[in-house]
Design an enzyme around this catalytic site. Structure first.
Site, PDB file in Angstrom:
ATOM      1  CG  LEU A 157       6.725  -1.184  11.627  1.00 23.05           C
ATOM      2  CD1 LEU A 157       7.987  -1.096  12.482  1.00 23.05           C
ATOM      3  CD2 LEU A 157       7.065  -1.897  10.306  1.00 23.05           C
ATOM      4  CB  SER A 164       4.849   5.764  -1.425  1.00 16.50           C
ATOM      5  OG  SER A 164       3.626   5.110  -1.664  1.00 16.50           O
ATOM      6  CB  THR A 173      -1.565  -3.925  10.988  1.00 15.45           C
ATOM      7  OG1 THR A 173      -1.778  -3.537   9.628  1.00 15.45           O
ATOM      8  CG2 THR A 173      -2.239  -5.266  11.241  1.00 15.45           C
ATOM      9  CD  GLU A 232       6.100  -4.762   5.439  1.00 13.61           C
ATOM     10  OE1 GLU A 232       7.132  -4.097   5.652  1.00 13.61           O
ATOM     11  OE2 GLU A 232       4.958  -4.282   5.427  1.00 13.61           O
ATOM     12  N   GLY A 259     -20.995 -16.540  -9.544  1.00 15.00           N
ATOM     13  CA  GLY A 259     -22.212 -15.827  -9.934  1.00 15.00           C
ATOM     14  C   GLY A 259     -22.728 -14.959  -8.795  1.00 15.00           C
ATOM     15  N   GLY A 316       4.438  -1.447   0.621  1.00 18.20           N
ATOM     16  CA  GLY A 316       5.060  -0.907  -0.598  1.00 18.20           C
ATOM     17  C   GLY A 316       4.141  -1.236  -1.767  1.00 18.20           C
TER      18      GLY A 316
END
Ligand SMILES: Cc1cc2nc3c(=O)[nH]c(=O)nc-3n(C[C@H](O)[C@H](O)[C@H](O)COP(=O)(O)OP(=O)(O)OC[C@H]3O[C@@H](n4cnc5c(N)ncnc54)[C@H](O)[C@@H]3O)c2cc1C
Length: 338
Positions: free
Chosen positions: A84, A93, A119, A201, A298, A323
């Site tokens: 996408l 944004s 992606t 999503e 640790g 988002g």
């Protein structure tokens, strides 16, 4: 992995049988998302998730029968991988600011522009791409085109903090011809597509986070039972035991909030408030839990050899992707009438 998952029907759980899907629903998909998160590789879950949860749903919901046969069916069979493409170097944004331009010519469009942080951007066969179809663009001037990887489409892989198993790329479109029949949904109605899948999503991200939190807690609790310091197991020290209790409480709270949103979503409500809250709560909580688990390990927690350093890096994406936390707060501010 795509081929193997497809072989078990896992790339088409919620899709209709006529396109090779399993005819299931979002609840089946929710189980897959949790199980994918439990393999412990955020990148693998992201690559498969981008294909199943963000690239193919718009084709399922808004595509023509022809588009479903050409893209959804091979995607379910694992033969074509989808991505996408919304985000751009100058528009994340603020989606309405995107500049990729599709100019009308006879028989289709000519596409020019650049997408980033995509992606599956390297391996995708097709990119469900948002582009301006008017000079002004913005809320009433964006459309979606299904773009085949081919002449004029190039990509380059980006290095990142986590999610190493997924490829994230910048994609350039240079005079790419996109045929008329690849317009997805209505002309200039791209925002409808963007908004339509946001809920799922974000819910998917919340589900992935709660499963990853559960896994990390189980592994860390078992480490704390086995590892000794000052002559006793770590969890016999009150500070560590209390920390693990707080983490279990956080994981459970996140699961309850997410399942409440999922239940409403599956029942056909419009749970904008609950989904947004679930996304906001779980992504930051997941990163904080991973960081606390790393601390309990640790020095070992800082080593590549241990799963937890990867889990912490993978979890850092959550408050940014799909988002950001700030955008979730903006949405909630509006929903709550502030
Ligand atoms: C690993 C990865 C995978 C991704 N995959 C995809 C993908 O497959 N497809 C795709 O289209 N995109 C993808 N993205 C992009 C992702 O959706 C964006 O990175 C995200 O939406 C943020 O946009 P931005 O990076 O441009 O940040 P910006 O929008 O520039 O924001 C920068 C900072 O400012 C804050 N900010 C912005 N606006 C406001 C405001 N109004 N009020 C307060 N704070 C604000 C943000 O929250 C953020 O902290 C991916 C990103 C990453 C890192």
């Amino acid at each position: 992995m795509f081929a193997k998952l497809a072989g078990q029907g896992l790339l088409g759980l919620k899709y209709p049988e006529q396109y090779g899907g399993e005819g299931g629903d979002y609840l089946h998909e929710a189980v897959l998302i949790e199980e994918l998160a439990r393999i412990g590789s955020g990148g693998t879950a992201a690559g498969i998730g981008a294909h199943v949860n963000i690239a193919t749903p718009p084709i399922w919901k808004f595509g023509s029968d022809d588009q479903k046969r050409r893209y959804l069916a091979p995607a379910i069979r694992g033969e074509k991988i989808g991505a996408l493409g919304i985000t751009e170097p100058g528009a994340g944004s603020d989606v309405a600011a995107l500049r990729t331009r599709a100019e009308r010519i006879e028989g289709g469009w000519v596409l020019n522009g650049e997408k980033t942080y995509i992606t599956n951007g390297e391996r995708a066969h097709f990119i469900v791409t948002a582009a301006k179809t008017t000079e002004q663009g913005g809320h009433h001037g964006i459309s979606f085109l299904i773009v085949d990887r081919g002449e004029g489409v190039s990509s380059s892989k980006l290095d990142k903090l986590g999610w190493d198993a997924s490829d994230t790329a910048t994609i350039s479109f240079e005079d790419v011809f996109v045929a008329e029949e690849n317009l997805l949904g209505g002309l200039h109605e791209g925002f409808v597509l963007i908004m339509a899948n946001f809920q799922w999503e974000r819910l998917a991200m919340a589900l992935g986070a709660v499963a990853a939190m559960q896994l990390a807690w189980e592994r860390t609790a078992s480490f704390a039972r086995e590892r000794h310091a000052f002559g006793r197991p770590l969890c016999d020290h009150q500070a560590i035991r209390h920390k693990l209790v707080d983490l279990a409480t956080s994981a459970h709270t996140c699961r309850c909030v997410t399942y409440d949103a999922l239940r409403r979503f599956v029942a056909g409500e419009d749970p904008l408030r609950e989904v947004t809250m679930a996304k906001l709560l779980t992504q930051r909580a997941s990163f904080e839990l991973m960081d606390a688990c790393l601390q309990i390990h640790g020095g070992a927690g800082y080593m590549r050899e241990y799963w937890v350093e990867r889990a912490a890096r993978d979890a850092r994406l959550g408050p940014i992707g799909g988002g950001s936390d700030e955008i979730m707060r903006e949405i909630l501010g509006r929903v709550l009438g502030l």
